[in-house]
Design a protein around this motif. Structure first.
Motif, mmCIF file in Angstrom:
data_model
loop_
_atom_site.group_PDB
_atom_site.id
_atom_site.type_symbol
_atom_site.label_atom_id
_atom_site.label_comp_id
_atom_site.label_asym_id
_atom_site.label_seq_id
_atom_site.Cartn_x
_atom_site.Cartn_y
_atom_site.Cartn_z
ATOM 1 N N THR A 44 5.168 -1.579 -77.436
ATOM 2 C CA THR A 44 4.218 -1.022 -76.478
ATOM 3 C C THR A 44 4.957 -0.137 -75.471
ATOM 4 O O THR A 44 6.153 -0.304 -75.225
ATOM 5 C CB THR A 44 3.479 -2.129 -75.701
ATOM 6 N N ASN A 80 0.179 1.228 -78.100
ATOM 7 C CA ASN A 80 0.641 0.159 -78.985
ATOM 8 C C ASN A 80 0.990 0.798 -80.327
ATOM 9 O O ASN A 80 0.260 1.676 -80.800
ATOM 10 C CB ASN A 80 -0.458 -0.878 -79.222
ATOM 11 N N ASP A 132 -4.770 1.523 -75.494
ATOM 12 C CA ASP A 132 -5.527 0.320 -75.147
ATOM 13 C C ASP A 132 -7.036 0.552 -75.125
ATOM 14 O O ASP A 132 -7.818 -0.372 -75.363
ATOM 15 C CB ASP A 132 -5.077 -0.217 -73.781
#
Length: 263
Positions: A143, A152, A181
């Motif tokens: 990440t 990610n 995200d």
């Protein structure tokens, strides 16, 4: 001035190499994008390509944008230009080149093509312990926070490359999946093949390219996002001020959702 002359020399060199063909490995990625922040349910799918040459240099670009650039570089008339613009309708405006530890971004804001360099180690990753399975690959997760987004990725050592989509080039493996995200941008590796190409650098002598820094690019993007659609139409033609509907007063940034996220 020196940097501008440097880029002009590079562009001239690209033009001289225009007709040369070369063999590269092409890695196809399926991109799932939300391009309108007001419609988060509208996920659009586009094909992106990661081309890697014999020197381990790479370029990452939406396939439709690649085809559009290649076609425009060869047009000979206004009619051909209009047909090309109708045929190749790309949804993204960035191209990422990588060579010798340096990422070079070409990105269009409104009508201006900007370019800037940054080291690949600009991205600082946190690699999570343990392995998991993704499709037929054993992968690890990592990440990072980069360009306003929490990213990610899943990477594997089964493909012997230190590469990946967009600017994800400095992990100990090949990135097979990347997503932010908010799931506004997602790239999934699909397949690969060897192909023959020309015009690696996508040079077009008609392009006006402005070299800037990352900070300058971010500032230019913020300025653009804070403009209204009415502002843009008036910039095109001041006479539009008399006829632009009221709803065009909405700021570009309320809908537009570039991969480089600015507030």
């Amino acid at each position: 001035m020196k940097k501008l002359l440097f880029y002009l020399l590079i562009i001239n060199g690209y033009i001289n190499l225009y007709a040369q063909e070369q063999t590269v490995m092409r890695y196809n990625y399926l991109g799932k994008l939300i391009l309108d922040k007001t419609q988060p349910e509208k996920i659009e799918e586009y094909l992106f390509v990661l081309d890697i040459d014999s020197n381990q240099s790479s370029r990452f670009i939406e396939l439709a944008l690649l085809e559009r650039k290649q076609a425009i570089a060869e047009i000979k008339s206004q009619d051909e230009l209009m047909q090309t613009l109708r045929t190749y309708r790309s949804k993204t405006n960035f191209t990422i080149f990588y060579s010798n530890g340096i990422l070079t971004t070409f990105s269009k804001i409104n009508k201006t093509i900007f370019t800037y360099d940054e080291p690949k180690n600009t991205l600082i990753w946190k690699i999570e312990p343990g392995n998991e399975q993704w499709q037929n690959y054993t992968v690890q997760k990592a990440t990072t926070f980069f360009e306003g987004r929490h990213w990610n990725v899943l990477f594997t050592t089964a493909i012997p490359l230190i590469e990946g989509p967009y600017k994800f080039k400095n992990l100990p493996g090949f990135v097979v999946k990347a997503w932010d995200d908010e799931h506004h941008y997602e790239f999934e590796f699909a397949n690969s093949k060897k192909i023959t190409i020309k015009n690696w650098n996508l040079s077009n002598p008609k392009d006006l390219i402005t070299p800037i820094t990352v900070k300058q690019y971010e500032k230019a993007l913020k300025v653009y996002q804070n403009k209204s659609y009415r502002d843009l139409l008036i910039e095109m033609n001041p006479k539009n001020a008399e006829t632009v509907p009221a709803e065009f007063a909405e700021k570009v940034g309320l809908r537009s959702n570039p991969i480089f996220k600015v507030e």
